[in-house]
Structure formats: structure tokens, C-alpha cells
Design a protein around this motif. Sequence first.
Motif, PDB file in Angstrom:
ATOM      1  N   MET A  34       0.836  -1.172  -0.080  1.00  8.61           N
ATOM      2  CA  MET A  34      -0.042   0.105  -0.061  1.00  8.61           C
ATOM      3  C   MET A  34       0.940   1.250   0.090  1.00  8.61           C
ATOM      4  SD  MET A  34      -2.825   1.172   2.640  1.00  8.61           S
ATOM      5  CE  MET A  34      -3.828  -0.193   2.900  1.00  8.61           C
ATOM      6  N   LYS A  35       0.632   2.036  -0.949  1.00  6.05           N
ATOM      7  CA  LYS A  35       1.360   3.476  -0.958  1.00  6.05           C
ATOM      8  C   LYS A  35       0.367   4.480  -1.039  1.00  6.05           C
ATOM      9  CE  LYS A  35       4.563   6.239  -2.094  1.00  6.05           C
ATOM     10  NZ  LYS A  35       5.812   6.832  -1.211  1.00  6.05           N
ATOM     11  N   VAL A  36       0.801   5.784  -0.273  1.00  3.73           N
ATOM     12  CA  VAL A  36      -0.230   6.699  -0.017  1.00  3.73           C
ATOM     13  C   VAL A  36       0.446   8.062  -0.526  1.00  3.73           C
ATOM     14  CG1 VAL A  36      -1.542   8.006   1.619  1.00  3.73           C
ATOM     15  CG2 VAL A  36      -1.378   5.708   1.834  1.00  3.73           C
ATOM     16  N   TRP A  37      -0.046   8.863  -1.286  1.00 10.25           N
ATOM     17  CA  TRP A  37       0.222  10.271  -1.625  1.00 10.25           C
ATOM     18  C   TRP A  37      -0.867  11.070  -1.097  1.00 10.25           C
ATOM     19  CZ3 TRP A  37       0.741   6.229  -4.900  1.00 10.25           C
ATOM     20  CH2 TRP A  37       1.908   5.768  -5.627  1.00 10.25           C
ATOM     21  N   GLU A  38      -0.419  12.282  -0.466  1.00 14.16           N
ATOM     22  CA  GLU A  38      -1.356  13.065   0.001  1.00 14.16           C
ATOM     23  C   GLU A  38      -0.713  14.547   0.056  1.00 14.16           C
ATOM     24  OE1 GLU A  38      -2.811  12.755   4.099  1.00 14.16           O
ATOM     25  OE2 GLU A  38      -1.019  11.573   4.429  1.00 14.16           O
ATOM     26  N   GLU A  39      -1.540  15.610  -0.282  1.00 15.25           N
ATOM     27  CA  GLU A  39      -1.420  17.100   0.087  1.00 15.25           C
ATOM     28  C   GLU A  39      -2.653  17.406   0.665  1.00 15.25           C
ATOM     29  OE1 GLU A  39      -0.908  19.179  -3.622  1.00 15.25           O
ATOM     30  OE2 GLU A  39       1.192  18.699  -3.756  1.00 15.25           O
ATOM     31  N   PRO A  40      -2.398  17.339   2.095  1.00 12.75           N
ATOM     32  CA  PRO A  40      -3.483  17.684   3.036  1.00 12.75           C
ATOM     33  C   PRO A  40      -4.479  19.004   2.499  1.00 12.75           C
ATOM     34  CG  PRO A  40      -1.758  17.292   4.360  1.00 12.75           C
ATOM     35  CD  PRO A  40      -1.251  17.223   2.912  1.00 12.75           C
ATOM     36  N   GLU A  42      -5.830  19.124  -0.325  1.00 11.54           N
ATOM     37  CA  GLU A  42      -5.865  18.998  -1.688  1.00 11.54           C
ATOM     38  C   GLU A  42      -6.207  17.990  -2.285  1.00 11.54           C
ATOM     39  OE1 GLU A  42      -6.088  19.773  -5.807  1.00 11.54           O
ATOM     40  OE2 GLU A  42      -6.178  20.994  -4.170  1.00 11.54           O
ATOM     41  N   ARG A  43      -5.780  16.769  -1.960  1.00 17.07           N
ATOM     42  CA  ARG A  43      -5.876  15.373  -2.407  1.00 17.07           C
ATOM     43  C   ARG A  43      -5.157  14.105  -1.455  1.00 17.07           C
ATOM     44  NH1 ARG A  43      -4.170  15.135  -8.042  1.00 17.07           N
ATOM     45  NH2 ARG A  43      -4.458  17.525  -7.982  1.00 17.07           N
ATOM     46  N   VAL A  44      -5.728  13.078  -1.707  1.00 17.52           N
ATOM     47  CA  VAL A  44      -5.282  11.755  -1.060  1.00 17.52           C
ATOM     48  C   VAL A  44      -5.371  10.748  -1.961  1.00 17.52           C
ATOM     49  CG1 VAL A  44      -5.490  10.003   0.841  1.00 17.52           C
ATOM     50  CG2 VAL A  44      -5.779  12.497   1.540  1.00 17.52           C
ATOM     51  N   ILE A  45      -4.375  10.098  -2.326  1.00 22.13           N
ATOM     52  CA  ILE A  45      -4.277   8.821  -3.136  1.00 22.13           C
ATOM     53  C   ILE A  45      -3.823   7.842  -2.593  1.00 22.13           C
ATOM     54  CG2 ILE A  45      -3.547   8.126  -5.591  1.00 22.13           C
ATOM     55  CD1 ILE A  45      -3.538  11.150  -6.410  1.00 22.13           C
ATOM     56  N   VAL A  46      -4.376   6.703  -2.808  1.00 25.48           N
ATOM     57  CA  VAL A  46      -4.061   5.414  -2.260  1.00 25.48           C
ATOM     58  C   VAL A  46      -3.981   4.467  -3.137  1.00 25.48           C
ATOM     59  CG1 VAL A  46      -4.361   3.574  -0.503  1.00 25.48           C
ATOM     60  CG2 VAL A  46      -4.839   5.919   0.043  1.00 25.48           C
ATOM     61  N   LEU A  47      -2.694   3.771  -3.326  1.00 23.01           N
ATOM     62  CA  LEU A  47      -2.555   2.709  -4.433  1.00 23.01           C
ATOM     63  C   LEU A  47      -2.112   1.236  -3.787  1.00 23.01           C
ATOM     64  CD1 LEU A  47      -2.533   2.307  -7.721  1.00 23.01           C
ATOM     65  CD2 LEU A  47       0.093   2.637  -7.499  1.00 23.01           C
ATOM     66  N   MET A  48      -2.924   0.234  -4.042  1.00 26.70           N
ATOM     67  CA  MET A  48      -2.399  -1.186  -3.596  1.00 26.70           C
ATOM     68  C   MET A  48      -1.820  -1.834  -4.769  1.00 26.70           C
ATOM     69  SD  MET A  48      -5.098  -1.769  -0.306  1.00 26.70           S
ATOM     70  CE  MET A  48      -6.550  -1.700  -1.532  1.00 26.70           C
ATOM     71  N   SER A  49      -1.002  -2.824  -4.760  1.00 22.85           N
ATOM     72  CA  SER A  49      -0.612  -3.744  -5.788  1.00 22.85           C
ATOM     73  C   SER A  49      -0.594  -5.127  -5.526  1.00 22.85           C
ATOM     74  CB  SER A  49       0.618  -3.140  -6.094  1.00 22.85           C
ATOM     75  OG  SER A  49       1.614  -3.335  -5.140  1.00 22.85           O
TER      76      SER A  49
END
Length: 243
Positions: A34-40, A42-49
Motif C-alpha cells: 500500500m502506497k499513499v500520496w497526499e497533499e492535505p 487538496e488530495r489523498v491518493i492510495v494505491l495497492m498492488s
Amino acid sequence: MTYCVGLKIDRGLVFMSDTRTNAGIDSISTFRKMKVWEEPGERVIVLMSAGNLATTQAVVSLLDERTKAVAERAPTLLETPSMYQTACLVGNTVKEVIAQSAPAGQTADSSFNASFILGGQIRGSEPRLFMIYPEGNFIESGEDTPFFQIGETKYGKPIIVRAYDRSMSFAETVKLLMVSFDSTLKSNLSVGLPLDLLFYEKDALKAGLKKRIGADDPYYKTISDGWSNALKVAFQSLPDFPE
């Protein structure tokens, strides 16, 4: 193999993934899926593989590197105007990595395959959830498909299908996913602890609870033991076959 679930409820999104990776019974390792990118704000993006580890790590690393070296590719994950465009970007990156890694004629159905669950929210739009296939195309969750699974899906699906309700609280959703993962762990050695959990509450625009759940986690042990006992009680309560 691995097991990941992304589930949409009225309150937001819930993600859970295992951490086992194996290349045979004598080569088992632990890697975060699980990888998380966020700009509080503005956006939150979660990617699981799930799938070939070299492929999935290359996709995640490339997406991450391009957020730090924006001149290399625009837009990046932190600049896409919508979650749909984010899914397109991830899908194109999957195709790019497989094309670069595979010999001539190799396809996404080969040993290079990888699949992803993508979810999150960008300011001004609703939370969205996608499943991205090895070919780079994708589908979005909807009323009839409120959750996605990747990896070893068959053992954990029945409980989600039977018990899911979109009005569930985060606590109830975690209970549901715990049972789903426990059923999978007991049925397939290619899925293993620890588990990674993340809540995303609708319109929060920042990641919620993040937790790693190990074999010694008291709540996991309670759910695992309780579900086993409940199944035995339910089985015993059913009438015997008439002879």
C-alpha cells in the motif's frame, strides 16, 4: 500472491492489504503493498498492488519519482485534475513499465503482470475507487460493485458479499475485512501477516487512521478466534441430513 481490498462506504473509503510476497515456498518475504500520496486539503491518493513484485515496485517507484521530478512527466499524481485522470496516469505507467521490462512479444498476461486498486479524493470531487488491470485499462466502483479485490480473492469474497452495507461505520468495515482476510490467511499460504489498514473519511482530504496489524494484535486474535467459534456454532445449529 497477495490479497488487497478497497471498499467504498457512505463515510468514505477503507483499504486493507497483506504484506507477503513469495517466489516459492523457500523464498518468502514481507513487502508493503500500500502506497499513499497526499497533499492535505487538496488530495489523498492510495494505491495497492498485486502481482509480479518487480513490476509493481517499478510502477510505484516511477509514479513516486515523477512527483519529485515534475519536469520529467506532467501531470504527476499530485497534479492530475481528477481521480479519473489519475487512474489513466497509473494505467499508462503500468503499460510503460511492462513494455520496458518484457522481451519482444511478452504480454501483460505473462509473468510480468500486475494489478492495482486505486482510490482517493481530489478537492472538488467525490471519493472514487478504481481497479486497474495488467493491460493498463480500468473500471470504477459503483452501486453494484462497491469494493474491489486483487490477488488471492476467492476465499475472502463471500463474507464481504454477504455482510457489506454501505451505511457501515469504519469500525464495522474493519471487522468485515478482518474476517475476509482471516479466511484467506487460513486457506492460502501465499497471503500473510502483517496487514496494512487505512481509513479515508469523505471530504477530509487527508489520510485517516493508518495501522499495521501483526499476528500479536489483540483485535485480530479476537476476530480470528471469534469467527472460528461462530462458524462451529452455526454449523452445529443446522439440522443433520435425514438418514
